[in-house]
Design a protein around this motif. Structure first.
Motif, PDB file in Angstrom:
ATOM      1  N   GLY A   1       5.456 -55.110   2.914  1.00 49.38           N
ATOM      2  CA  GLY A   1       5.368 -55.940   4.104  1.00 49.38           C
ATOM      3  C   GLY A   1       4.287 -55.474   5.056  1.00 49.38           C
ATOM      4  N   ALA A   2       4.104 -54.174   5.155  1.00 51.30           N
ATOM      5  CA  ALA A   2       3.109 -53.647   6.084  1.00 51.30           C
ATOM      6  C   ALA A   2       1.696 -53.835   5.562  1.00 51.30           C
ATOM      7  CB  ALA A   2       3.378 -52.162   6.342  1.00 51.30           C
ATOM      8  N   THR A   3       1.516 -53.691   4.247  1.00 47.54           N
ATOM      9  CA  THR A   3       0.156 -53.650   3.725  1.00 47.54           C
ATOM     10  C   THR A   3      -0.226 -54.885   2.939  1.00 47.54           C
ATOM     11  OG1 THR A   3       0.940 -52.549   1.740  1.00 47.54           O
ATOM     12  CG2 THR A   3       0.207 -51.143   3.536  1.00 47.54           C
ATOM     13  N   GLY A   4       0.746 -55.648   2.463  1.00 42.36           N
ATOM     14  CA  GLY A   4       0.423 -56.839   1.704  1.00 42.36           C
ATOM     15  C   GLY A   4       0.048 -56.580   0.264  1.00 42.36           C
TER      16      GLY A   4
ATOM     17  N   LEU B   1      20.268 -54.131  -3.117  1.00 46.34           N
ATOM     18  CA  LEU B   1      19.114 -54.583  -3.911  1.00 46.34           C
ATOM     19  C   LEU B   1      18.709 -55.989  -3.506  1.00 46.34           C
ATOM     20  CD1 LEU B   1      19.955 -53.251  -7.479  1.00 46.34           C
ATOM     21  CD2 LEU B   1      18.084 -52.536  -5.996  1.00 46.34           C
ATOM     22  N   ASN B   2      19.714 -56.834  -3.278  1.00 46.42           N
ATOM     23  CA  ASN B   2      19.379 -58.211  -2.932  1.00 46.42           C
ATOM     24  C   ASN B   2      18.820 -58.312  -1.528  1.00 46.42           C
ATOM     25  OD1 ASN B   2      19.805 -59.684  -5.313  1.00 46.42           O
ATOM     26  ND2 ASN B   2      22.000 -59.277  -5.095  1.00 46.42           N
ATOM     27  N   ALA B   3      19.243 -57.431  -0.650  1.00 44.84           N
ATOM     28  CA  ALA B   3      18.615 -57.390   0.666  1.00 44.84           C
ATOM     29  C   ALA B   3      17.134 -57.089   0.509  1.00 44.84           C
ATOM     30  CB  ALA B   3      19.294 -56.315   1.525  1.00 44.84           C
ATOM     31  N   ALA B   4      16.842 -56.134  -0.380  1.00 47.03           N
ATOM     32  CA  ALA B   4      15.441 -55.813  -0.630  1.00 47.03           C
ATOM     33  C   ALA B   4      14.708 -57.012  -1.211  1.00 47.03           C
ATOM     34  CB  ALA B   4      15.346 -54.619  -1.588  1.00 47.03           C
ATOM     35  N   ASN B   5      15.390 -57.728  -2.099  1.00 52.62           N
ATOM     36  CA  ASN B   5      14.770 -58.924  -2.676  1.00 52.62           C
ATOM     37  C   ASN B   5      14.412 -59.932  -1.590  1.00 52.62           C
ATOM     38  OD1 ASN B   5      14.873 -57.976  -5.207  1.00 52.62           O
ATOM     39  ND2 ASN B   5      16.704 -59.111  -5.826  1.00 52.62           N
ATOM     40  N   LEU B   6      15.336 -60.123  -0.665  1.00 52.65           N
ATOM     41  CA  LEU B   6      15.081 -61.072   0.423  1.00 52.65           C
ATOM     42  C   LEU B   6      13.845 -60.638   1.199  1.00 52.65           C
ATOM     43  CD1 LEU B   6      15.944 -63.493   2.093  1.00 52.65           C
ATOM     44  CD2 LEU B   6      17.438 -61.979   3.409  1.00 52.65           C
ATOM     45  N   ALA B   7      13.783 -59.354   1.511  1.00 58.50           N
ATOM     46  CA  ALA B   7      12.628 -58.868   2.262  1.00 58.50           C
ATOM     47  C   ALA B   7      11.354 -59.078   1.465  1.00 58.50           C
ATOM     48  CB  ALA B   7      12.817 -57.392   2.584  1.00 58.50           C
ATOM     49  N   LEU B   8      11.427 -58.804   0.180  1.00 60.25           N
ATOM     50  CA  LEU B   8      10.229 -58.955  -0.648  1.00 60.25           C
ATOM     51  C   LEU B   8       9.745 -60.397  -0.661  1.00 60.25           C
ATOM     52  CD1 LEU B   8      11.060 -56.631  -3.660  1.00 60.25           C
ATOM     53  CD2 LEU B   8       9.041 -56.476  -2.200  1.00 60.25           C
ATOM     54  N   VAL B   9      10.679 -61.325  -0.818  1.00 62.24           N
ATOM     55  CA  VAL B   9      10.282 -62.740  -0.860  1.00 62.24           C
ATOM     56  C   VAL B   9       9.682 -63.162   0.477  1.00 62.24           C
ATOM     57  CG1 VAL B   9      11.136 -65.068  -1.115  1.00 62.24           C
ATOM     58  CG2 VAL B   9      11.954 -63.290  -2.637  1.00 62.24           C
ATOM     59  N   ALA B  10      10.327 -62.697   1.549  1.00 59.62           N
ATOM     60  CA  ALA B  10       9.817 -63.075   2.868  1.00 59.62           C
ATOM     61  C   ALA B  10       8.408 -62.527   3.078  1.00 59.62           C
ATOM     62  CB  ALA B  10      10.758 -62.548   3.944  1.00 59.62           C
ATOM     63  N   PHE B  11       8.211 -61.273   2.721  1.00 59.48           N
ATOM     64  CA  PHE B  11       6.882 -60.680   2.891  1.00 59.48           C
ATOM     65  C   PHE B  11       5.866 -61.368   1.983  1.00 59.48           C
ATOM     66  CE2 PHE B  11       9.037 -56.674   4.442  1.00 59.48           C
ATOM     67  CZ  PHE B  11       8.590 -56.829   5.739  1.00 59.48           C
ATOM     68  N   SER B  12       6.352 -61.745   0.810  1.00 60.61           N
ATOM     69  CA  SER B  12       5.448 -62.398  -0.122  1.00 60.61           C
ATOM     70  C   SER B  12       4.926 -63.698   0.478  1.00 60.61           C
ATOM     71  CB  SER B  12       6.190 -62.663  -1.427  1.00 60.61           C
ATOM     72  OG  SER B  12       5.292 -62.829  -2.474  1.00 60.61           O
ATOM     73  N   ARG B  13       5.829 -64.411   1.179  1.00 59.89           N
ATOM     74  CA  ARG B  13       5.371 -65.641   1.808  1.00 59.89           C
ATOM     75  C   ARG B  13       4.416 -65.321   2.951  1.00 59.89           C
ATOM     76  NH1 ARG B  13       8.914 -70.222   4.730  1.00 59.89           N
ATOM     77  NH2 ARG B  13       8.726 -68.670   6.359  1.00 59.89           N
ATOM     78  N   LEU B  14       4.703 -64.254   3.661  1.00 55.67           N
ATOM     79  CA  LEU B  14       3.839 -63.877   4.778  1.00 55.67           C
ATOM     80  C   LEU B  14       2.428 -63.589   4.295  1.00 55.67           C
ATOM     81  CD1 LEU B  14       3.561 -62.854   7.789  1.00 55.67           C
ATOM     82  CD2 LEU B  14       4.022 -60.601   6.856  1.00 55.67           C
ATOM     83  N   TRP B  15       2.310 -62.831   3.203  1.00 53.85           N
ATOM     84  CA  TRP B  15       0.983 -62.426   2.736  1.00 53.85           C
ATOM     85  C   TRP B  15       0.369 -63.448   1.782  1.00 53.85           C
ATOM     86  CZ3 TRP B  15      -1.451 -58.703   5.134  1.00 53.85           C
ATOM     87  CH2 TRP B  15      -0.710 -57.715   5.789  1.00 53.85           C
ATOM     88  N   GLY B  16       1.201 -64.376   1.329  1.00 53.06           N
ATOM     89  CA  GLY B  16       0.675 -65.369   0.413  1.00 53.06           C
ATOM     90  C   GLY B  16       0.307 -64.827  -0.947  1.00 53.06           C
ATOM     91  N   GLY B  17       0.850 -63.664  -1.319  1.00 55.48           N
ATOM     92  CA  GLY B  17       0.525 -63.077  -2.625  1.00 55.48           C
ATOM     93  C   GLY B  17       1.671 -63.276  -3.597  1.00 55.48           C
TER      94      GLY B  17
ATOM     95  N   GLY C   1       5.146 -59.848  -4.363  1.00 50.02           N
ATOM     96  CA  GLY C   1       6.518 -59.795  -3.894  1.00 50.02           C
ATOM     97  C   GLY C   1       7.455 -60.505  -4.851  1.00 50.02           C
ATOM     98  N   HIS C   2       7.042 -61.702  -5.261  1.00 49.12           N
ATOM     99  CA  HIS C   2       7.872 -62.455  -6.210  1.00 49.12           C
ATOM    100  C   HIS C   2       8.054 -61.677  -7.501  1.00 49.12           C
ATOM    101  CE1 HIS C   2       7.767 -65.839  -3.565  1.00 49.12           C
ATOM    102  NE2 HIS C   2       6.443 -65.863  -3.573  1.00 49.12           N
ATOM    103  N   LEU C   3       6.924 -61.151  -7.958  1.00 48.91           N
ATOM    104  CA  LEU C   3       6.945 -60.382  -9.196  1.00 48.91           C
ATOM    105  C   LEU C   3       7.956 -59.251  -9.101  1.00 48.91           C
ATOM    106  CD1 LEU C   3       4.809 -61.167 -11.313  1.00 48.91           C
ATOM    107  CD2 LEU C   3       3.700 -59.007 -10.802  1.00 48.91           C
ATOM    108  N   PHE C   4       7.886 -58.552  -7.983  1.00 45.47           N
ATOM    109  CA  PHE C   4       8.769 -57.413  -7.753  1.00 45.47           C
ATOM    110  C   PHE C   4      10.221 -57.873  -7.830  1.00 45.47           C
ATOM    111  CE2 PHE C   4       8.298 -53.198  -5.283  1.00 45.47           C
ATOM    112  CZ  PHE C   4       9.300 -52.624  -6.036  1.00 45.47           C
ATOM    113  N   VAL C   5      10.498 -59.033  -7.198  1.00 42.34           N
ATOM    114  CA  VAL C   5      11.872 -59.525  -7.169  1.00 42.34           C
ATOM    115  C   VAL C   5      12.396 -59.765  -8.578  1.00 42.34           C
ATOM    116  CG1 VAL C   5      13.315 -61.484  -6.517  1.00 42.34           C
ATOM    117  CG2 VAL C   5      11.678 -60.530  -4.891  1.00 42.34           C
ATOM    118  N   PHE C   6      11.531 -60.350  -9.422  1.00 40.09           N
ATOM    119  CA  PHE C   6      11.995 -60.585 -10.795  1.00 40.09           C
ATOM    120  C   PHE C   6      12.347 -59.272 -11.482  1.00 40.09           C
ATOM    121  CE2 PHE C   6       9.659 -64.688 -10.438  1.00 40.09           C
ATOM    122  CZ  PHE C   6      10.776 -65.483 -10.603  1.00 40.09           C
ATOM    123  N   PHE C   7      11.497 -58.304 -11.286  1.00 36.94           N
ATOM    124  CA  PHE C   7      11.776 -57.016 -11.923  1.00 36.94           C
ATOM    125  C   PHE C   7      13.062 -56.397 -11.383  1.00 36.94           C
ATOM    126  CE2 PHE C   7       7.241 -56.906 -13.223  1.00 36.94           C
ATOM    127  CZ  PHE C   7       7.468 -56.695 -14.564  1.00 36.94           C
TER     128      PHE C   7
END
Lengths: 535, 504, 101
Positions: free
Chosen positions: B185-188, C40-56, C59-65
């Motif tokens: 989240g911090a670094t993208g 773990l699912n809390a982390a997944n939520l954060a990952l998805v949210a950050f993924s949308r923020l960065w547009g990369g 994050g999604h990939l990480f969630v699948f793993f």
């Protein structure tokens, strides 16, 4: 700078002779079938080492101060570590002392009943040779890493010698010995690392040369809180525990009393000198300024040690304990001599190391022989032994007189020169000499007291009347000691000549700071009296 | 925007050592079906062959470096060195297990498959260049260990050991994932070098991103701290080590630590050296925390170990203490300019610890009875009489763990303390040396029992041929590293993990 | 309609803390296990949210793993729980005290 070569030097040869014997015993000989061969291999190896080390002395050019017979090979080049050995006037006599004491210690073990009882002779003689290797290594190493390696290695065989073949409380004594000395030396490890990091190398001559030229400097801006003081203490405490200097001596009586005879002989004869040698070799040239600043305080501890050791010796009822405490007193003299920081003091100190090794080693041998006959070390159990064993009594008298410093014998020469040195020292002074002299008198008191209790008087105890006379092996152990006692006592010149140039070099390295200290009047006699009173 | 990578882009050549081991494990799983139940040692030999193949590939590619799998996998000397440690651990682990499993009547082919998989996870860990890969590798190394710890089921101790390891391992894994999420989240990005590139800007800007970064770093430390068992995340260690079958304990005490520290070093040194100015030196923001963790680990591990009467438990606390020494090197890696030296020190320490600890566990295993009993410190009494060679080697292992010269342990300590002093962590170095004196208490006690106390001496029935081989290898490694340290340092001297650090 | 990233992260943090509390407080192995899943699912939520923020995509990939690995963990974990239940007739983790010291 000494001439450095990677070719095999005579010093390396001496160093590795014991290891050859050690491996031979370990690999080729079996405990059950080859007990006799094991004994004679060990003795033979140590005798060869002695003879070759004499060649070292003959080949040594006493007029040159630096290292000789140097060998240097890369060990860990990327970390600035090398296998670097050599001898000079500071170490040569102690190397000879080591190779001289070892055959005697080994020969004296041949007839010791504890070995017959507990067995494991292969292990015993193996450890003896390993110990000789490690001690020679400490005296020869010129690389701080190498030095530390050998320094720590000495712990292991000694620990086993005390622990397996010692007296009743051997386990306690062995563990205490191990932990105590390890605790001391581990701080030295940090100091070594720090020095090495600052200097970029662990080679001692290179570092000392760097300090002389000003390329390397350890800041000294206060006695208590400067880098150099901390480093000095890091080294010094390790050495002080080994010496042992009062108040770090509490491991010594336990180790000595519990150790088997040969263990005590080596412990007193050589192992304790590692500490005093380390001070001369490392503390003074590496940290000259701190050495000068700390000299008076250290000397006060030494004086306390001299008097305390003598006092406690007098109170002992156990002969071995008495001799053990006398070591504290005698090594106090050595430390006092070294920290006089002049040529006389240090020369006296080194000679006294040798003397103490011979005399106290001899005393422990004598105590061991008594113990073999009577299975006790209590003074009360003896009395009138002279009448039962006149030859033994006569030889004992010589060793006792040597230990208390009778003129004409070796102990006198060392102590006298130390007293001269401390008297003329510009960092110490007459008051120190005065107290130290008190120690000499006390030494006469407790030694003669012991001699009288054991050898004089009536032969009134039944068990003592039919003690067996000395065996030829026992005589063979004692005669060399008696010869050395008279030789050093009557002809000390060659010994001083050997170390003269090297000692002067050390003194010169320290001298500039001594002069500085004089100018700023570090510690006057009055102040000393106050410090002593506080302590 | 997304290009389909070709096989050539994947750079598979660099991944061969790890990949071959993982593949080998899969193949072994199949082959095991054809191995008759009473001849399971064949599976073990096949597993060792797989390890050997991977070892050769690793040595062949030791000096190559680069990234594979689109930058998520880094192969360099750091990887190469750790792979050597991991593969030797796995090899000796198999050797130790062979007869032990038979004796305990728990021999099954899957055991060796799991061991290979776990080792593959450790190897992926040592070359992970992306937080996702770190996570997968972490789980790949852990999950087989949970099963292996329980291999003695229905023995209650073994089941309990596996359960505890599992719950705390999963717990730690969750912390790691959340930490990774925050760093992302911090670094993208989850790529370690890219994180480092992004960190520069974040430190300059500060604010909420910096907060996320620091939180993330902290959570990652918690996650990996559990794996390597540093205080305060160590409490599972003694129970798990005691309850698990001894060869498993031996394997995981070294392997999981190697893997965990590999991840920790990579993440902290490559990605997150968040520099701040400290006493005129630039040091990583996390250095202070690591310092405290290392100090606490050293003190607690060494002091509690004194009170242990079970060798496996004692070695568990000793392994905590040794994690402290390695942690000391990791903390030192936080000082700019010392990072590479400290990394090397940690690697050397791991290698020395690997040989010594496997040897010590091997001897504990030799004394153990078929039912898993007789692992007390007192069972060593008199061993010097009944088994002089074993006792002598155990004594050397104990001296090596204490750090006495001419053993590998001393070389490890030498470099770790040196890096700590170089990094200016003098108080930590002092704590380190003082606690190693404390450690002498409990290591020397084993020697006292073996040599100084009188007793019958254990017949060491477990010292079968393969166990002896493993112990000899460990013994030779311990001494060789102590006497000829350049063998190990020549390998570690080429390790350059933190090349970016000097750029900054 | 869009929700601020902070809200997602706050929610994921709350879920993560709840999960962590659950692991520490609960004594039933299954519930402990579920709490880990929550983390773990809390982390997944954060990952998805950050993924949308960065547009990369990372994050999604990480969630699948994470999901896949979590499944593997479940398989092993449940097997362990069953094994323990068979030998002890209990899955209370406080009763796991064969070893002391």
């Amino acid at each position: 700078m000494p001439e450095v070569s990677s070719a095999l030097s005579l010093s390396t040869v001496v160093l590795f002779i014991p290891i050859v014997g050690f491996l031979a015993i370990l690999v080729f000989l079996r405990e059950e079938q080859h007990t006799e061969q094991i004994k004679w291999t060990a003795l033979g190896t140590s005798l060869v080492a002695f003879v070759v080390s004499l060649l070292l002395w003959i080949g040594y050019d006493a007029s040159v101060p630096g290292l000789q017979m140097v060998q240097r090979n890369d060990w860990l080049p990327s970390a600035g570590i090398s296998f670097y050995v050599g001898v000079d006037g500071l170490s040569l006599l102690l190397i000879i002392l080591t190779t001289f004491i070892m055959p005697l210690a080994i020969l004296s073990s041949f007839r010791v009943h504890v070995l017959e009882e507990r067995g494991r002779q292969k292990l015993y003689y193996g450890f003896m040779l390993l110990l000789e290797f490690a001690m020679l290594g400490v005296f020869m190493a010129q690389d701080l890493f190498l030095f530390y390696v050998f320094w720590e290695i000495t712990l292991v065989p000694m620990y086993f010698l005390i622990g397996i073949w010692g007296a009743e409380q051997r386990m306690y004594a062995a563990v205490k010995f191990f932990l105590y000395t390890m605790a001391g030396s581990i701080l030295m490890l940090l100091a070594i690392l720090y020095v090495g990091i600052q200097a970029g190398t662990f080679s001692l001559p290179d570092i000392v040369a760097g300090i002389q030229s000003g390329a390397i400097a350890f800041p000294m801006d206060g006695v208590l809180s400067s880098t150099q003081s901390f480093l000095f203490l890091g080294f010094f405490i390790a050495f002080a525990i080994k010496v042992p200097l009062w108040p770090f001596h509490s491991w010594l009586p336990d180790a000595h009393v519990q150790a088997p005879t040969a263990g005590s002989v080596i412990l007193a004869g050589v192992l304790l000198k590692l500490g005093t040698y380390g001070i001369v070799r490392f503390c003074l040239p590496l940290f000259p300024e701190a050495s000068v600043a700390w000299a008076p305080y250290v000397a006060v501890l030494a004086i306390i040690g001299i008097i305390y050791g003598a006092w406690v010796s007098y109170a002992q009822k156990d002969v071995k304990k008495l001799v053990a405490y006398s070591s504290v007193s005698h090594l106090g003299f050595v430390v006092l001599g070294i920290f006089a920081l002049n040529a006389q003091g240090i020369q006296g100190g080194i000679l006294q190391m040798v003397n103490h090794g011979i005399s106290t080693g001899g005393l422990f041998l004598l105590v061991g022989m008594l113990y073999e006959r009577r299975h006790t070390k209590a003074m009360d159990a003896f009395g009138g032994i002279w009448k039962a064993m006149p030859l033994f009594g006569g030889l004992s008298l010589i060793v006792v007189l040597s230990s208390m410093g009778l003129p004409g014998l070796n102990g006198f020469v060392g102590e006298f020169v130390i007293l001269l040195g401390s008297f003329g020292s510009s960092v110490l002074g007459p008051l120190f000499t005065l107290f130290a002299t008190l120690g000499v008198i006390l030494a006469a008191v407790y030694m003669l007291y012991m001699f009288q209790k054991v050898f004089m008087g009536e032969l009134d105890k039944e068990e003592n009347k039919n003690l067996p006379q000395l065996h030829w092996q026992e005589l063979a152990v004692l005669i060399p000691i008696i010869i050395a006692i008279f030789w050093i006592g009557l002809q000390p010149r060659p010994f001083f000549d050997t170390m003269d140039a090297s000692v002067n070099q050390v003194v010169e390295q320290v001298h500039p700071y001594v002069v500085q200290a004089e100018n700023t009047a570090m510690l006057t006699v009055d102040e000393f009296v106050q410090t002593a009173a506080v302590r | 925007m997304f290009q389909v990578p070709t096989i050539a882009d994947l750079n598979l050549g660099l991944t061969l050592p790890a990949l071959s081991l993982a593949l080998g494990a899969c193949i072994l799983l199949l082959l095991d079906l054809f191995v008759p139940r009473e001849r399971k040692e064949i599976t073990a030999w096949l597993a060792m062959a797989g390890i050997a193949v991977s070892f050769v590939l690793n040595l062949a590619g030791f000096n190559e470096s680069g990234t594979a799998f689109l930058g998520t996998f880094a192969a360099d000397q750091f990887t190469g060195f750790l792979n050597i440690v991991i593969l030797i651990t796995a090899f000796l682990g198999v050797l130790l297990s062979l007869d032990y499993l038979k004796r305990a009547k728990i021999e099954r082919g899957e055991y060796y498959v799991l061991l290979l998989l776990s080792a593959a996870g450790m190897m992926f860990m040592s070359s992970a260049n992306d937080l996702i890969v770190v996570f997968i590798a972490l789980e790949l190394l852990s999950i087989p260990l949970y099963i292996m710890a329980t291999f003695r089921a229905p023995d209650l101790k073994s089941e309990e050991s596996g359960m505890k390891y599992f719950i705390l391992g999963a717990f730690a894994g969750a912390f790691f994932v959340y930490g990774a999420a925050l760093v992302y989240g911090a670094t993208g990005t989850t790529n370690l070098p890219e994180i480092f590139a992004a960190v520069n800007g974040i430190v300059a800007a500060g604010g909420s991103q910096m907060f996320l970064l620091l939180m993330g770093t902290g959570l990652i430390l918690v996650g990996l701290g559990f794996k390597v068992a540093v205080v305060p995340f160590h409490m599972w260690t003694p129970d798990v080590y005691e309850g698990a079958p001894t060869p498993v304990t031996a394997f995981m005490s070294v392997g999981a630590k190697a893997g965990g520290f590999a991840g920790l070093l990579r993440i902290m040194v490559v990605a997150l050296p968040v520099f701040v100015l400290k006493d005129g030196q630039t040091a990583a923001a996390w250095q202070q925390t690591f310092w405290l963790v290392a100090a606490a680990t050293l003190i607690l591990g060494n002091i509690v170990a004194i009170a242990q009467t079970n060798v496996k438990r004692m070695l568990a606390y000793s392994s905590i203490a040794h994690a402290g020494y390695i942690m000391m090197a990791v903390a030192a890696a936080g000082t700019a300019g010392v990072a590479n030296e400290a990394t090397r020190a940690a690697l050397l320490y791991l290698m020395a610890y690997m040989f010594t600890n496997l040897g010590a566990f091997g001897i504990a295993l030799a004394i153990e009875k078929d039912d898993g009993s007789d692992t007390g410190v007192d069972n060593f009494i008199g061993l010097a009489k009944s088994k002089p060679a074993l006792a002598a080697m155990m004594a050397v292992f104990m001296l090596s763990l204490t750090g006495i010269p001419l053993t590998g342990g001393f070389i490890g300590k030498w470099f770790v303390f040196k890096s700590a002093l170089d990094a200016g962590l003098v108080p930590l170095a002092i704590i380190g040396v003082l606690t190693s004196v404390i450690s002498a208490f409990y290591y020397v006690r084993i020697i006292v029992n073996m040599y100084l106390k009188d007793g019958e001496g254990d017949p060491a029935a477990g010292a079968t041929r393969y166990v002896n081989w493993a112990i000899y290898v460990a013994f030779a490694g311990t001494l060789l590293m102590g006497i000829f340290p350049w063998i190990a340092t020549n390998l570690s001297d080429t390790v350059v993990l933190a090349v970016e650090m000097f750029v900054r | 309609m869009s929700v601020d990233i902070e809200v997602y992260i706050a929610l994921s943090a709350i879920l993560f803390i709840l999960g962590a509390m659950g692991v520490l407080v609960r004594r039933n192995a299954i519930l402990v296990f579920m709490s880990v899943e929550l983390m773990l699912n809390a982390a997944n939520l954060a990952l998805v949210a950050f993924s949308r923020l960065w547009g990369g995509a990372e994050g999604h990939l990480f969630v699948f793993f994470v999901m896949t690995v979590a499944a593997a963990e479940v398989a092993v974990g449940l097997a362990l729980i069953v094994a323990i239940f068979r030998s002890k007739q209990s899955i209370d983790i406080d009763e796991l005290h064969q070893m002391e010291g």
